[in-house]
Design an enzyme around this catalytic site. Structure first.
Site, PDB file in Angstrom:
ATOM      1  N   HIS A 347     144.901  29.457  85.536  1.00  0.00           N
ATOM      2  CA  HIS A 347     145.447  28.442  86.438  1.00  0.00           C
ATOM      3  C   HIS A 347     146.572  28.928  87.317  1.00  0.00           C
ATOM      4  O   HIS A 347     147.091  28.154  88.114  1.00  0.00           O
ATOM      5  CB  HIS A 347     145.983  27.254  85.636  1.00  0.00           C
ATOM      6  CG  HIS A 347     144.921  26.354  85.121  1.00  0.00           C
ATOM      7  ND1 HIS A 347     144.381  25.340  85.874  1.00  0.00           N
ATOM      8  CD2 HIS A 347     144.285  26.306  83.934  1.00  0.00           C
ATOM      9  CE1 HIS A 347     143.468  24.701  85.170  1.00  0.00           C
ATOM     10  NE2 HIS A 347     143.376  25.268  83.986  1.00  0.00           N
ATOM     11  N   LYS A 525     154.350  15.976  93.618  1.00  0.00           N
ATOM     12  CA  LYS A 525     153.927  17.054  92.735  1.00  0.00           C
ATOM     13  C   LYS A 525     155.158  17.567  92.016  1.00  0.00           C
ATOM     14  O   LYS A 525     156.278  17.179  92.353  1.00  0.00           O
ATOM     15  CB  LYS A 525     153.255  18.185  93.507  1.00  0.00           C
ATOM     16  CG  LYS A 525     154.017  18.611  94.762  1.00  0.00           C
ATOM     17  CD  LYS A 525     153.270  19.665  95.554  1.00  0.00           C
ATOM     18  CE  LYS A 525     152.191  19.128  96.468  1.00  0.00           C
ATOM     19  NZ  LYS A 525     150.852  19.466  96.113  1.00  0.00           N
ATOM     20  N   ARG A 526     154.965  18.467  91.030  1.00  0.00           N
ATOM     21  CA  ARG A 526     156.141  19.058  90.393  1.00  0.00           C
ATOM     22  C   ARG A 526     157.025  19.719  91.458  1.00  0.00           C
ATOM     23  O   ARG A 526     156.532  20.210  92.477  1.00  0.00           O
ATOM     24  CB  ARG A 526     155.711  20.097  89.348  1.00  0.00           C
ATOM     25  CG  ARG A 526     155.144  19.483  88.099  1.00  0.00           C
ATOM     26  CD  ARG A 526     156.150  18.582  87.426  1.00  0.00           C
ATOM     27  NE  ARG A 526     157.184  19.363  86.790  1.00  0.00           N
ATOM     28  CZ  ARG A 526     157.318  19.497  85.479  1.00  0.00           C
ATOM     29  NH1 ARG A 526     156.492  18.880  84.664  1.00  0.00           N
ATOM     30  NH2 ARG A 526     158.288  20.233  84.961  1.00  0.00           N
ATOM     31  N   LYS A 531     156.147  25.352  95.938  1.00  0.00           N
ATOM     32  CA  LYS A 531     155.521  24.168  96.542  1.00  0.00           C
ATOM     33  C   LYS A 531     156.287  23.703  97.793  1.00  0.00           C
ATOM     34  O   LYS A 531     155.818  22.885  98.561  1.00  0.00           O
ATOM     35  CB  LYS A 531     155.417  23.049  95.519  1.00  0.00           C
ATOM     36  CG  LYS A 531     154.463  23.388  94.360  1.00  0.00           C
ATOM     37  CD  LYS A 531     154.426  22.269  93.330  1.00  0.00           C
ATOM     38  CE  LYS A 531     153.682  22.626  92.059  1.00  0.00           C
ATOM     39  NZ  LYS A 531     152.218  22.494  92.157  1.00  0.00           N
ATOM     40  N   THR A 633     145.042  19.553  93.094  1.00  0.00           N
ATOM     41  CA  THR A 633     144.047  18.478  92.980  1.00  0.00           C
ATOM     42  C   THR A 633     144.574  17.242  93.705  1.00  0.00           C
ATOM     43  O   THR A 633     143.791  16.430  94.181  1.00  0.00           O
ATOM     44  CB  THR A 633     143.739  18.114  91.516  1.00  0.00           C
ATOM     45  OG1 THR A 633     144.974  17.982  90.808  1.00  0.00           O
ATOM     46  CG2 THR A 633     142.875  19.169  90.857  1.00  0.00           C
ATOM     47  N   LYS A 637     142.731  14.300  96.211  1.00  0.00           N
ATOM     48  CA  LYS A 637     142.878  12.841  96.072  1.00  0.00           C
ATOM     49  C   LYS A 637     143.284  12.225  97.404  1.00  0.00           C
ATOM     50  O   LYS A 637     142.797  11.161  97.794  1.00  0.00           O
ATOM     51  CB  LYS A 637     143.915  12.513  94.995  1.00  0.00           C
ATOM     52  CG  LYS A 637     143.480  12.935  93.602  1.00  0.00           C
ATOM     53  CD  LYS A 637     144.643  12.909  92.599  1.00  0.00           C
ATOM     54  CE  LYS A 637     144.259  13.697  91.350  1.00  0.00           C
ATOM     55  NZ  LYS A 637     145.414  14.040  90.506  1.00  0.00           N
TER      56      LYS A 637
END
Ligand code: D6G
Length: 791
Positions: A347, A525-526, A531, A633, A637
């Protein structure tokens, strides 16, 4: 097939459970009592399909899939069950006739937050798809007493509070006190392993119902219990605390979810957690297999075990141990059997997230396994001539162990799988060239469209029928309608309804007035440097500056929404949260930009919050440094729910863009290859800052304390980080990101164009169903099939 469920029957059963299971009268029933009674009434309807599925599985005597995961980020289950049973309107009507509101009852359920983020939510989507597809499967994990921490903000800072989802009865699980296994730790090996310490793993089963209740699989979670409940001797000697120590130590193993999915905790307890659930699961798998009377060498014909990341990688040596030490299989044969059963999903490429255990700790905790790993390593080196070791630099490398013991290794998006081959497993890929394959992630359309987005669900079903719910590629039949202004108006009306729902939700929680016609721009998100929430808030400040410079300009109104938690020990991520909250305070109070720009950051982002934010989003922020986000993911969505993406060529963004069309996606930023090249350039971040007056101004404002007036030095560290160690290239992508955001602004005000782009995102996202992903695993990895009788 599901039978139609009458609301009268349901009402009768709700009242029956209220009285007989909860011992409550209607006069004093609380919301909790009603929710529990409805859950129990619906759970009754799940049991038959569950039993039928179990029976069919035994009759077929075929293959079962076992999904081993440290995390299952399930969220709420009541709505899932109601939807899959086709009992949503009956539940609504039954509650209404009792004077209750269905939505309020459903939203009373606490989230089962047994995961950190994408990896755990993926596991939950996979369970849903396995049941919908009728593939016999079990999820195996840990029944943490405390799931992911609750996030509070205190003066803009993240505060973590222990979460207590089990403080109320968890209606969906069945305790199995009779299903328990001993799990040993430590001790020594004298021919056989004599552990110094043993705990008991006790099973709790949750049925996972598929679409239309055609099939139900089981999620089996393990809780740790002591072998001796209470030390009566200590108690009798007056040592009251000492008497409960054995119990406390044992229970500690399943007490807390480690609050991080990307950094290795490095704690003995974490290693024990991993071995605890892996060993219990494998003992259960071997027990079930043997109960059917098959020859042990046929294990791979009946058992496919998927390792969700390296957390259960101890499964390799543990299965070998069970085969050799407890079933008399010869070592070499046992290794071959284990390899044929096991597969591993990678992952992440972040080096700090690839687990390594200190050799001393490992030897102390799992001495027998260390010995088996040495044999596995020897065999691997001798058979292949490879130089890649599993035990190296005084540590046990779990990625290498998982790779060597798996017959298939998969990445989670096309780009990621290629990078896995080129980077982390470069040498092993040369040795085992066919082992790495790709399975791009997916999301369940039941939860992530059908349940969370009722207005869009109705529009789609009215337009193309209901077949899309378990055959998501049927969404492509919406494409011809994307040229029809009536359909596009209805599409945007659905979006508007979701935005109004969110605006109400915000007005309940904050004193902010939200304009539903503004663009809802969402990054959830985290919180992590890769990110790049940091880049998002810097761009927000730059945009605010431009509006203030030209207050009479034509600015597209935007609501910037952030959501997400930072690992408690991740200092930089927590500073980024603090900065976002500080910036929000200043911008939201500015009368000049009032109607054009606002920033909100609701605390405690979780699955349930995602379910209200995603359907309301216009713009999806997927802005990670290229090469760092394995798949994502959330990105799927959003696209599915008709949000446009602003994003880099990273993870599954690449495939989303290919499918929805480059013209319906806002691309910016360096590619993964350019990122690597840029890092080799001398002083690249200072050069990028110097070349961007806009960014320089923003960084100066932050450094001067504009957003932290009482504490001007608060963000000096963050600003310095960008100058000196901008590993994630915020500075290099900033200008391109800013310019692309302005393209988004102009696109948004062209209503017809935007509507068409948004609708095309939905119409072309069918491939991102986790049903497609699971079919891929079933064919390419597990060699398993559906037992569903669709007649
Ligand atoms: C699950 C489903 C239930 C079944 C039980 C035991 O709780 O229907 O009876 O598992 O099944 P095995 O673990 O023995 O296969």
């Amino acid at each position: 097939m599901t039978k139609t469920i009458a609301s009268e029957d349901l009402q009768f059963n709700i009242l029956r459970h209220l009285k007989k299971s909860l011992g409550k009268d209607t006069a004093n029933a609380t919301l909790y009592d009603w929710r529990t009674s409805l859950s129990l009434a619906l759970r009754d309807l799940v049991v038959d399909p569950w039993f039928q599925s179990t029976r069919k599985t035994y009759e077929a005597a075929g293959k079962r899939v076992y999904y081993l995961s440290m995390e299952f980020l399930i969220g709420r289950l009541l709505e899932d069950v109601a939807v899959n049973l086709g009992a949503e309107s009956a539940s609504r009507a039954a509650l209404e006739s009792l004077g209750l509101d269905y939505d309020e009852v459903v939203h009373d359920e606490p989230d089962a937050a047994l995961g950190n983020g994408g990896l755990g939510r993926l596991a939950a989507c996979f369970l849903d798809s396995l049941s919908t597809l009728g593939i016999p499967a079990y999820g195996y994990g840990i029944r943490y007493e405390h799931g992911l921490f609750e996030q509070h903000f205190e003066n803009g800072r993240q505060i973590e509070v222990a979460e207590g989802w089990l403080s109320q009865r968890h209606t969906w699980e069945f305790e199995r006190p009779e299903v328990n296994y001993p799990v040993g730790f430590g001790g020594h090996v004298n021919g056989t392993w004599e552990p110094a310490e043993t705990v008991i793993a006790n099973a709790y089963d949750t049925p996972i119902l598929g679409w239309k209740a055609r099939w139900a699989n089981t999620l089996r979670l393990w809780s740790a219990k002591p072998t001796v409940l209470f030390d009566l001797g200590s108690f009798n000697r007056g040592d009251l605390v000492g008497a409960v120590v054995p119990e406390a130590l044992a229970r500690a193993i399943s007490r807390v979810l480690y609050p991080d999915d990307t950094t290795e905790a490095g704690k003995e307890l974490r290693l024990k957690q991993e071995y605890f659930f892996t060993s219990a699961s494998l003992q259960d798998i071997v027990r079930r297999f043997k109960s059917e009377g098959f020859d042990i060498e046929t294990l791979p014909d009946h058992v496919a075990i998927q390792l969700n990341d390296t957390h259960p990688a101890i499964a390799g040596p543990e299965l070998v141990r069970l085969l050799v030490d407890e079933n008399g299989v010869e070592m070499k044969t046992a290794i071959d059997i284990a390899k044929a059963c096991l597969a591993y999903t990678n992952h992440t490429l972040l080096p700090e997230a690839l687990e390594r255990w200190d050799l001393g700790l490992f030897a102390r905790t799992l001495p027998r396994h260390l010995h088996i790993i040495e044999i596995i390593e020897e065999e691997h080196l001798a058979a292949t001539g490879s130089h890649v070791r599993i035990i190296e630099d005084h540590s046990v490398k779990m990625g290498e162990l998982a790779f060597v013991m798996a017959h298939r290794v998969n990445g989670v998006s096309a780009l990621h799988s290629e990078l896995v081959k080129k980077t982390v497993f470069h040498d092993l890929n040369q040795t085992y060239p066919d082992r790495i394959i790709n399975q791009t992630n997916g999301v369940t359309p039941r939860r992530w469209l059908y349940s969370c987005n009722p207005p869009l669900r109705s529009l789609i079903s009215e337009t193309i029928g209901e077949g899309w719910v378990d055959d998501l590629e049927q969404l492509s039949r919406l494409e011809p309608h994307c040229a029809d202004s009536g359909f596009l108006d209805a599409f945007m009306a659905a979006k508007r309804a979701n935005k109004e729902r969110l605006a109400c939700w915000f007005s309940d929680k904050t004193d902010l007035q939200i304009d539903p016609s503004a663009m809802f721009d969402v990054q959830i998100k985290r919180i992590h440097e890769y990110k790049r929430q940091f880049m998002n808030i810097l761009e927000t400040i730059a945009h605010w500056n431009e509006i203030r410079d030209n207050p009479n300009g034509e600015w597209t109104p935007r609501l910037k929404i952030f959501g997400g938690k930072a690992a408690p020990g991740y200092v930089v991520a927590k500073e980024i949260i603090h900065l976002i909250n500080d910036v929000a305070k200043v911008i939201n109070a500015d009368p000049v930009t009032q109607d054009r720009l606002k920033v909100v950051y609701p605390p405690n982002y979780n699955v349930s919050m995602a379910e209200i934010l995603i359907p309301a989003a216009d713009l999806s922020e997927q802005i990670s440094t290229a090469g760092k986000e394995a798949s994502g993911t959330g990105n799927m969505k959003f696209a599915l729910n008709g949000a446009l993406t602003i994003g880099t060529l990273d993870g599954a963004n690449v495939e989303i863009r290919e499918r929805v069309g480059a013209e319906n996606f806002f691309l910016f930023g360096l590619t993964a290859e350019e990122v690597v090249e840029r890092r080799n350039q001398h002083d690249y971040s200072r050069a990028a800052i110097a070349a961007s007056p806009r960014l320089t101004r923003v960084l100066n404002q932050i450094a001067d304390g504009l957003f932290s007036p009482g504490d001007p030095g608060r963000y000096h560290g963050l600003v310095r980080l960008l100058h000196e160690h901008d590993y994630f290239l915020v500075t290099c992508d900033f200008d391109d990101y800013f310019d692309t955001q302005r393209q988004v602004d102009s696109a948004f005000v062209d209503h017809a164009r935007w509507a068409r782009m948004a609708a095309l995102n939905t119409a072309r996202s069918g491939w991102f169903s986790s049903d497609r992903t699971i079919r891929g695993y079933a064919e390419d990895i597990w060699n398993s099939s559906s037992l569903l009788d669709r007649s």
